[in-house]
Write an enzyme that holds these catalytic residues in place. Structure first.
Site, PDB file in Angstrom:
ATOM      1  N   ARG A   1      44.992  24.405  38.008  1.00  0.00           N
ATOM      2  CA  ARG A   1      44.092  24.514  38.002  1.00  0.00           C
ATOM      3  C   ARG A   1      43.834  24.857  36.282  1.00  0.00           C
ATOM      4  NH1 ARG A   1      40.125  28.651  38.208  1.00  0.00           N
ATOM      5  NH2 ARG A   1      38.313  28.146  38.450  1.00  0.00           N
TER       6      ARG A   1
ATOM      7  N   LYS B   1      32.766  24.747  54.007  1.00  0.00           N
ATOM      8  CA  LYS B   1      31.682  23.392  53.746  1.00  0.00           C
ATOM      9  C   LYS B   1      31.512  22.763  54.217  1.00  0.00           C
ATOM     10  CE  LYS B   1      37.022  23.172  51.504  1.00  0.00           C
ATOM     11  NZ  LYS B   1      38.272  21.888  51.155  1.00  0.00           N
TER      12      LYS B   1
ATOM     13  N   ASP C   1      63.521  26.208  21.137  1.00  0.00           N
ATOM     14  CA  ASP C   1      63.528  25.736  22.059  1.00  0.00           C
ATOM     15  C   ASP C   1      64.928  25.810  21.736  1.00  0.00           C
ATOM     16  OD1 ASP C   1      60.724  24.574  23.472  1.00  0.00           O
ATOM     17  OD2 ASP C   1      60.856  26.554  22.837  1.00  0.00           O
TER      18      ASP C   1
ATOM     19  N   LYS D   1      42.155  30.136  53.686  1.00  0.00           N
ATOM     20  CA  LYS D   1      42.335  29.482  52.527  1.00  0.00           C
ATOM     21  C   LYS D   1      43.081  30.482  52.141  1.00  0.00           C
ATOM     22  CE  LYS D   1      39.650  31.944  48.376  1.00  0.00           C
ATOM     23  NZ  LYS D   1      40.830  32.080  47.631  1.00  0.00           N
TER      24      LYS D   1
ATOM     25  N   GLU E   1      67.285  26.656  20.022  1.00  0.00           N
ATOM     26  CA  GLU E   1      68.390  27.556  19.648  1.00  0.00           C
ATOM     27  C   GLU E   1      67.991  28.199  20.814  1.00  0.00           C
ATOM     28  OE1 GLU E   1      67.398  29.214  15.265  1.00  0.00           O
ATOM     29  OE2 GLU E   1      66.045  28.830  16.641  1.00  0.00           O
TER      30      GLU E   1
ATOM     31  N   CYS F   1      26.281  53.759  25.520  1.00  0.00           N
ATOM     32  CA  CYS F   1      26.088  54.809  23.826  1.00  0.00           C
ATOM     33  C   CYS F   1      24.751  53.559  24.037  1.00  0.00           C
ATOM     34  CB  CYS F   1      27.527  54.097  23.785  1.00  0.00           C
ATOM     35  SG  CYS F   1      27.579  54.246  22.387  1.00  0.00           S
TER      36      CYS F   1
ATOM     37  N   CYS G   1      28.915  59.484  24.937  1.00  0.00           N
ATOM     38  CA  CYS G   1      29.929  58.353  23.929  1.00  0.00           C
ATOM     39  C   CYS G   1      30.777  59.068  23.820  1.00  0.00           C
ATOM     40  CB  CYS G   1      29.400  57.204  22.998  1.00  0.00           C
ATOM     41  SG  CYS G   1      30.727  56.442  22.936  1.00  0.00           S
TER      42      CYS G   1
ATOM     43  N   SER H   1      35.703  26.861  41.304  1.00  0.00           N
ATOM     44  CA  SER H   1      36.213  28.460  42.207  1.00  0.00           C
ATOM     45  C   SER H   1      34.958  28.581  43.241  1.00  0.00           C
ATOM     46  CB  SER H   1      36.285  29.651  41.889  1.00  0.00           C
ATOM     47  OG  SER H   1      34.615  30.106  40.526  1.00  0.00           O
TER      48      SER H   1
ATOM     49  N   ASP I   1      67.560  27.149  24.170  1.00  0.00           N
ATOM     50  CA  ASP I   1      69.137  26.224  25.245  1.00  0.00           C
ATOM     51  C   ASP I   1      70.502  25.900  24.441  1.00  0.00           C
ATOM     52  OD1 ASP I   1      65.892  23.388  24.988  1.00  0.00           O
ATOM     53  OD2 ASP I   1      66.811  25.004  26.225  1.00  0.00           O
TER      54      ASP I   1
HETATM   55  S1  IVH Z   1      37.834  24.096  48.268  1.00  0.00           S
HETATM   56  C1  IVH Z   1      34.841  23.884  44.948  1.00  0.00           C
HETATM   57  N1  IVH Z   1      39.340  24.906  50.533  1.00  0.00           N
HETATM   58  O1  IVH Z   1      40.406  29.227  47.153  1.00  0.00           O
HETATM   59  C2  IVH Z   1      35.489  23.597  45.757  1.00  0.00           C
HETATM   60  N2  IVH Z   1      39.687  25.915  48.627  1.00  0.00           N
HETATM   61  O2  IVH Z   1      37.935  30.463  45.403  1.00  0.00           O
HETATM   62  C3  IVH Z   1      36.810  25.146  45.885  1.00  0.00           C
HETATM   63  N3  IVH Z   1      42.061  27.471  48.322  1.00  0.00           N
HETATM   64  O3  IVH Z   1      41.240  27.197  43.409  1.00  0.00           O
HETATM   65  C4  IVH Z   1      38.502  25.201  46.178  1.00  0.00           C
HETATM   66  N4  IVH Z   1      42.536  27.241  51.045  1.00  0.00           N
HETATM   67  O4  IVH Z   1      43.003  27.537  45.100  1.00  0.00           O
HETATM   68  C5  IVH Z   1      39.229  25.270  48.761  1.00  0.00           C
HETATM   69  N5  IVH Z   1      40.365  24.543  52.510  1.00  0.00           N
HETATM   70  C6  IVH Z   1      40.550  24.946  50.449  1.00  0.00           C
HETATM   71  C7  IVH Z   1      41.257  26.505  50.242  1.00  0.00           C
HETATM   72  C8  IVH Z   1      40.612  26.713  48.983  1.00  0.00           C
HETATM   73  C9  IVH Z   1      42.368  28.042  49.200  1.00  0.00           C
HETATM   74  C10 IVH Z   1      42.048  28.561  47.206  1.00  0.00           C
HETATM   75  C11 IVH Z   1      41.644  27.234  45.891  1.00  0.00           C
HETATM   76  C12 IVH Z   1      40.324  27.439  45.169  1.00  0.00           C
HETATM   77  C13 IVH Z   1      39.878  28.309  45.360  1.00  0.00           C
HETATM   78  C14 IVH Z   1      38.803  29.185  45.726  1.00  0.00           C
END
Ligand code: IVH
Length: 681
Positions: A140, A285, A34, A119, A36, A427, A403, A83, A38
């Site tokens: 994340r 949710k 790093d 989202k 070098e 296969c 295959c 996720s 910089d």
């Molecule tokens: S809730 C367990 N709320 O979507 C709850 N996620 O596929 C998980 N995201 O990694 C997250 N808007 O990057 C939540 N209103 C929202 C969101 C959201 C965008 C993204 C977030 C997450 C991904 C999940």
């Protein structure tokens, strides 16, 4: 110095820096330290300061740079960042709600209020506040371990550094999305394919001053650790976030019927293009946090939330060729190589054709112009062929009979569950010598959820394989890493890093190890189920000796494990009947330190007890009872044996045979109330 000489030195340094950027960011294999790096950068900046005319578009003062990785401290999330599972239609939403009601044992007509939120397609981050001070910001990462990007996050105006409100919890992890608006994206230079990449790239700059140059924004929507929690609903939390100074979406609202959900989705999808940030759907949710807690998670995603995706983006391109890929379990997957096209900001050059039936059904041929759909992170697919553009001389695609890697006669297995032939061609690799399968197995072995050897990604495995450095998983641990010195791109530092990560991977939990073997039908979940059941490597590998004997004692035992069925047992049997596999496993066992499965932190009244449920219950659904029992350390079985500890019987439709079997074995039979007393429900 003459002007020409200065220019020459300047350009040389810029080129050097570019080379190192590539090695560092693209290949994750730095060639110099790093310090070098910089030094070179500083020399360029000094020259620019003195000779302003030099400044070139590739200068570090101009570029945003590559997306960084591996450059931040790794920190385990207090609570994993999960996720979401996806819904693509109204029907998927109906199923989502039905599953929730079943799990909670609620009647069909009970209304569940959902918080509906856009989202945003950005990068999620978790911000930890202690006593109102922003102390730690994490990306994340893989959901369990994130990267410390606190300084970068502090450059974002939407993120408060200090919150002075009496109702702010002592500890709170605020979760949300870092993003860049479409209009800001247009204004900044076009080093990135889309706003999401721009947000990710600038957020993960090693030098947070670089992050500052991009106008990032933050929208809050969730929480991780929260102590104490004063809020009981997601809607209350979203309101509080606003009071505390966070930005929340103005499109958040609350819905409860499928009709409301459907019409809101249609309205938002229409609005999508007018909104100044990219959104790829809505997130629903369950509003009541108490219900969220009861619903819990299935593997990586919560039962209480779902992403309702907007329709996927599509494009047209020509199929240049159809290649057959061989997977780690021998599946032959046809992949269309297409003329690259950009769909929704991402360049697509491959599309999966799934299997032979799919090709025949859609009559897909080489040189056809096809409609390609890309939805989220799913591999792009071919939707249909544009027959008007088909060449007169085009010929039907003939799926290979052998295959392509080892030449074995390809087969379609008979599926005893569906009583039909499988759609997938395989296969059979009777000799266990198919090179493609071996190579894919290696890639799986080192992958994130298996041995997780950093620096040994798919490309590196390919490279080492081509050089005949590795063939079987254990070869990785006998690699003479000094050989790598001769290979371009490998320096002292990267060799050392690889050495360390190989060493680190030697200590592995039993479930990860079972998963790493790449046994068909034994994915992450089943590997966990097996590890949970067998607890240590010795007992698990007792299987390898036992399964093929006619008096197998494990067969019944496996059969009784909830989640393990005939396909899994047959696959384990096949795996352990092969000498090559046995040789590989035993060598790995001698190299690795396989840790016993630890699934329990606290001792509970039902720790390690074998429990079976039968019938329908009044207060909770059977799924919820099983889930709770498992989270308290019990093992759920699906057959009674003398080892079973309790049979818990619901008041409606219990299987009488099971009750009689339990009585014969002198197993305690409990009613729902008696069980609830034991687990204090
Ligand atoms: S809730 C367990 N709320 O979507 C709850 N996620 O596929 C998980 N995201 O990694 C997250 N808007 O990057 C939540 N209103 C929202 C969101 C959201 C965008 C993204 C977030 C997450 C991904 C999940």
């Amino acid at each position: 110095m003459k002007k020409k000489e200065i220019e020459k030195i300047y350009i040389e340094k810029i080129n050097q820096l570019n080379k190192h950027d590539k090695a560092y960011f693209e290949h994750d294999k730095p060639i110099i330290s790093d310090k070098e790096y910089d030094d070179i950068k500083q020399k360029i900046l000094d020259l620019e300061k003195r000779y302003k005319y030099l400044i070139n578009k590739n200068s570090p003062s101009k570029k945003v740079g590559y997306e960084a990785s591996n450059k931040f401290k790794k920190v385990t999330h207090d609570i994993p960042m999960l996720s979401l599972s996806n819904a693509f239609s109204k029907e998927d939403i109906v199923v989502f709600l039905k599953k929730i009601k079943n799990f909670l044992n609620l009647k069909e007509n009970v209304k569940i209020i959902l918080s509906s939120e856009p989202k945003i397609d950005g990068i999620s981050a978790s911000l930890k506040y202690i006593d109102g001070i922003f102390v730690l910001g994490l990306s994340r990462g893989d959901g369990k371990i994130g990267e410390d990007i606190t300084n970068n996050l502090k450059t974002i105006d939407d993120i408060p550094i200090k919150i002075d409100k009496p109702n702010f919890p002592k500890i709170l992890e605020v979760r949300g999305e870092v993003y860049i608006t479409k209009s800001d994206f247009k204004k900044i230079n076009k080093n990135f394919a889309n706003p999401r990449n721009a947000a990710g790239g600038s957020l993960r700059q090693k030098d947070y001053r670089e992050t500052k140059k991009i106008p990032l924004k933050f929208l809050a929507y969730g929480f991780g650790l929260a102590e104490p929690t004063s809020f009981k609903k997601q809607s209350e939390y979203l309101k509080l976030l606003k009071d505390w100074g966070f930005k929340t979406s103005s499109f958040n609202n609350w819905l409860s019927s499928v009709e409301e959900i459907d019409s809101n989705h249609k309205i938002m999808e229409k609005k999508r293009s007018e909104i100044d940030y990219d959104l790829d759907g809505l997130v629903y949710k369950v509003d009541d946090l108490n219900l969220q807690k009861r619903l819990g998670f299935v593997s990586n995603s919560p039962r209480w939330a779902i992403a309702h995706k907007f329709s996927a983006e599509k494009g047209f391109s020509k199929i240049k060729n159809i290649e057959i890929q061989v997977g780690k379990t021998g599946a032959l997957t046809p992949v269309a190589k297409i003329d690259p096209i950009t769909i929704g900001g991402v360049v697509v050059s491959n599309a999966t054709l799934h299997n032979e039936d799919e090709i025949n059904r859609k009559d897909i041929r080489i040189n056809d112009v096809v409609c390609i759909q890309r939805a989220g992170d799913v591999i792009p697919q071919v939707i249909h062929v544009d027959l008007l553009k088909r060449d007169k001389n085009s010929k039907k695609f003939l799926f290979p009979k052998k295959c392509p890697s080892c030449g074995s006669k390809a087969i379609k297995e008979f599926n005893s569950n569906t009583k039909k032939k499988d759609a997938v061609t395989r296969c059979p690799d009777l000799e266990f010598k198919c090179n493609e399968i071996l190579k894919e197995k290696l890639k799986h072995f080192v992958s994130k959820d298996a041995l997780n050897i950093e620096g040994l990604g798919k490309k590196v495995v390919e490279n080492f394989w081509d050089r005949k450095l590795i063939k079987y998983p254990y070869d990785i641990f006998n690699l003479d890493l000094n050989i790598l010195k001769k290979i371009e791109g490998w320096g002292k530092k990267s060799i050392n890093n690889l050495k360390n990560s190989i060493n680190k991977s030697k200590e592995i939990s039993l479930d990860r190890f079972i998963f790493s073997l790449g046994i068909r039908h034994i994915g992450e979940e089943n590997a966990k189920v097996l590890a949970k059941h067998f607890l240590n490597e010795k007992k698990f590998f007792g299987l390898s000796r036992d399964l093929n004997s006619s008096e197998s004692k494990y067969r019944d035992e496996l059969q009784s494990i909830d989640g393990i069925g005939n396909s899994q047992i047959e696959s384990l049997k096949k795996f352990f009947s092969n000498n090559q596999n046995l040789r590989i496993v035993s060598r790995l066992v001698s190299i690795l330190r396989i840790k016993d499965y630890k699934y329990l932190k606290k001792k509970t009244p039902i720790s390690e007890k074998l429990i079976m449920f039968t019938g329908t219950f009044v207060n909770n659904s059977r799924s919820e009872l099983k889930f709770l029992a498992e989270s308290m350390g019990a093992k759920i079985v699906s057959n009674i044996s003398k080892k079973t500890d309790y049979l818990v019987v619901g008041s409606q439709k219990p299987t009488v045979r099971k009750i009689n079997e339990a009585k014969n074995f002198n197993i305690e039979v409990l009613t729902e109330d008696e069980w609830n007393k034991i687990v204090s429900l």
